[in-house]
Design an enzyme around this catalytic site. Structure first.
Site, PDB file in Angstrom:
ATOM      1  N   LYS A  31      83.959  72.537 -33.586  1.00  0.00           N
ATOM      2  CA  LYS A  31      83.605  73.659 -32.797  1.00  0.00           C
ATOM      3  C   LYS A  31      84.671  74.161 -31.320  1.00  0.00           C
ATOM      4  O   LYS A  31      84.859  72.613 -31.090  1.00  0.00           O
ATOM      5  CB  LYS A  31      82.828  74.594 -32.890  1.00  0.00           C
ATOM      6  N   ASP A  58      84.957  79.600 -31.666  1.00  0.00           N
ATOM      7  CA  ASP A  58      84.164  80.494 -31.248  1.00  0.00           C
ATOM      8  C   ASP A  58      83.738  81.191 -29.807  1.00  0.00           C
ATOM      9  O   ASP A  58      83.254  80.564 -29.060  1.00  0.00           O
ATOM     10  CB  ASP A  58      82.878  79.140 -31.467  1.00  0.00           C
ATOM     11  N   LYS A  60      83.581  84.480 -29.851  1.00  0.00           N
ATOM     12  CA  LYS A  60      82.016  85.481 -30.093  1.00  0.00           C
ATOM     13  C   LYS A  60      82.830  86.714 -29.221  1.00  0.00           C
ATOM     14  O   LYS A  60      82.154  87.581 -28.172  1.00  0.00           O
ATOM     15  CB  LYS A  60      80.916  85.225 -29.259  1.00  0.00           C
ATOM     16  N   ASP A  63      84.579  93.895 -27.470  1.00  0.00           N
ATOM     17  CA  ASP A  63      85.190  94.733 -26.481  1.00  0.00           C
ATOM     18  C   ASP A  63      85.693  95.769 -27.157  1.00  0.00           C
ATOM     19  O   ASP A  63      85.355  95.680 -27.804  1.00  0.00           O
ATOM     20  CB  ASP A  63      86.648  93.641 -25.626  1.00  0.00           C
ATOM     21  N   ASN A  66      91.019  97.562 -29.257  1.00  0.00           N
ATOM     22  CA  ASN A  66      92.285  97.134 -28.616  1.00  0.00           C
ATOM     23  C   ASN A  66      92.423  96.082 -28.228  1.00  0.00           C
ATOM     24  O   ASN A  66      93.125  94.625 -28.105  1.00  0.00           O
ATOM     25  CB  ASN A  66      93.095  97.980 -28.335  1.00  0.00           C
ATOM     26  N   THR A 117      70.754  82.742 -32.338  1.00  0.00           N
ATOM     27  CA  THR A 117      69.731  82.145 -32.475  1.00  0.00           C
ATOM     28  C   THR A 117      69.148  81.535 -31.120  1.00  0.00           C
ATOM     29  O   THR A 117      67.753  80.725 -31.891  1.00  0.00           O
ATOM     30  CB  THR A 117      70.142  80.664 -34.096  1.00  0.00           C
ATOM     31  N   ARG A 175      68.912  71.179 -36.789  1.00  0.00           N
ATOM     32  CA  ARG A 175      68.305  69.701 -36.314  1.00  0.00           C
ATOM     33  C   ARG A 175      67.727  68.841 -36.727  1.00  0.00           C
ATOM     34  O   ARG A 175      66.414  69.636 -37.878  1.00  0.00           O
ATOM     35  CB  ARG A 175      66.623  70.108 -35.789  1.00  0.00           C
ATOM     36  N   ARG A 205      74.720  69.347 -30.270  1.00  0.00           N
ATOM     37  CA  ARG A 205      74.269  68.352 -29.470  1.00  0.00           C
ATOM     38  C   ARG A 205      73.440  67.541 -30.320  1.00  0.00           C
ATOM     39  O   ARG A 205      72.821  66.409 -29.662  1.00  0.00           O
ATOM     40  CB  ARG A 205      72.943  68.826 -28.287  1.00  0.00           C
TER      41      ARG A 205
HETATM   42  O1  C5P Z   1      73.736  72.044 -29.812  1.00  0.00           O
HETATM   43  P1  C5P Z   1      73.658  72.961 -30.566  1.00  0.00           P
HETATM   44  O2  C5P Z   1      73.477  71.724 -31.828  1.00  0.00           O
HETATM   45  O3  C5P Z   1      72.817  73.735 -30.111  1.00  0.00           O
HETATM   46  O4  C5P Z   1      74.741  73.585 -30.795  1.00  0.00           O
HETATM   47  C1  C5P Z   1      74.781  74.902 -31.152  1.00  0.00           C
HETATM   48  C2  C5P Z   1      76.481  75.238 -31.233  1.00  0.00           C
HETATM   49  O5  C5P Z   1      76.928  76.936 -31.956  1.00  0.00           O
HETATM   50  C3  C5P Z   1      76.864  75.854 -29.921  1.00  0.00           C
HETATM   51  O6  C5P Z   1      78.437  75.293 -29.741  1.00  0.00           O
HETATM   52  C4  C5P Z   1      76.338  77.613 -29.695  1.00  0.00           C
HETATM   53  O7  C5P Z   1      77.568  77.751 -29.147  1.00  0.00           O
HETATM   54  C5  C5P Z   1      76.580  77.607 -31.298  1.00  0.00           C
HETATM   55  N1  C5P Z   1      76.597  79.288 -31.924  1.00  0.00           N
HETATM   56  C6  C5P Z   1      74.579  79.226 -31.535  1.00  0.00           C
HETATM   57  N2  C5P Z   1      74.484  80.330 -32.366  1.00  0.00           N
HETATM   58  C7  C5P Z   1      75.176  81.661 -32.546  1.00  0.00           C
HETATM   59  C8  C5P Z   1      76.529  81.318 -32.628  1.00  0.00           C
HETATM   60  C9  C5P Z   1      76.828  79.546 -31.925  1.00  0.00           C
HETATM   61  O8  C5P Z   1      74.078  78.243 -31.580  1.00  0.00           O
HETATM   62  N3  C5P Z   1      74.590  82.251 -33.265  1.00  0.00           N
END
Ligand code: C5P
Length: 232
Positions: A31, A58, A60, A63, A66, A117, A175, A205
């Site tokens: 990503k 990603d 997101k 806007d 157009n 999340t 996790r 992470r």
């Molecule tokens: O480090 P971690 O596992 O928390 O990273 C989650 C990844 O998913 C991050 O890059 C974050 O930007 C992305 N993400 C998220 N929640 C969302 C959409 C994307 O945590 N709703």
């Protein structure tokens, strides 16, 4: 079978490409998020694809229709295989992006973000309904507005799949059991997310900050494959 996406949340190409090199053969997708894209621009996508990864961009988008139409076309031209836009941008914005990429020979998958999340119940200003209900309402919109799928927490996947069977679900906030939650609030193990029907799991992470990132990615994939995919 669900696929693993490793989030390369770095601010320079060297770190991102070093990590990608370590992860080759251990994850099919990476990503590119806001931090890396703003730092390095579209050439990082080209480099990662050169290493053999499918790239999830990603950004997101959120806007006016157009602007999002143009950004979706630019994202597709960069080689991204999947991209995100906020469903809160509404029907016209989502349809503008869907129509823009529909005519391309290799259109990216368009994934609509439901509720981040990192948000806990009560943290979304003005939202008077439970977050899971709000996410499901947005997912119903996504299935009618030309999106291929949605980004949602693992807790919402089963419900969304029941309501919108054709919609792909991409789940961050993953996790391994006993791991740190960091800033995520609605987390789930890889196995649970796959059991609930997730198609893509985004992990940052827990892999990239592990002492051995390749082994950590393997552990996530082992947990994913330890469960049977539910009937669709
Ligand atoms: O480090 P971690 O596992 O928390 O990273 C989650 C990844 O998913 C991050 O890059 C974050 O930007 C992305 N993400 C998220 N929640 C969302 C959409 C994307 O945590 N709703």
């Amino acid at each position: 079978m669900a696929e693993l996406v490793v989030a390369l949340d770095f601010n320079d190409a060297l770190d991102a490409l070093n990590m990608a090199g370590v992860l080759r053969g251990h994850a099919p997708w990476v990503k590119v998020g806001l931090e890396l894209f703003i730092s390095e621009g579209p050439r990082i996508i080209h480099s990662l694809k050169g290493l053999g990864f499918k790239v999830f961009l990603d950004l997101k988008l959120h806007d006016i229709p157009n602007t999002v139409r143009g950004a979706a076309l630019a994202a597709a031209a960069s080689g991204a295989d999947m991209m995100t836009l906020h469903l809160c941008g509404g029907e016209r914005m989502c349809r503008a992006a869907a129509e823009a990429v529909a005519g391309l020979s290799r259109p990216p998958l368009l994934m609509g973000v439901t509720v981040l999340t990192s948000l806990a119940e009560g943290e979304l200003p003005g939202c008077a309904v439970p977050l899971e209900m709000f996410a499901k309402t947005l997912a119903r919109g996504a299935s009618e507005w030309g999106m291929h799928g949605v980004v949602c927490s693992g807790h919402e996947v089963a419900d969304i799949k029941r309501a919108c069977p054709g919609l792909l679900c991409l789940t961050p906030g993953i996790r391994l059991a006993g791991g740190e939650g960091d800033d995520q609030r609605r987390v789930m193990t890889p196995a649970q997310a796959v059991r609930n029907g997730s198609d893509f799991l985004v992990v940052g992470r827990p892999v990239t900050r592990a002492a051995n990132p390749a082994a950590a990615a393997d552990a996530v994939r082992a947990d994913m494959t330890s469960v049977q995919t539910p009937e669709r």
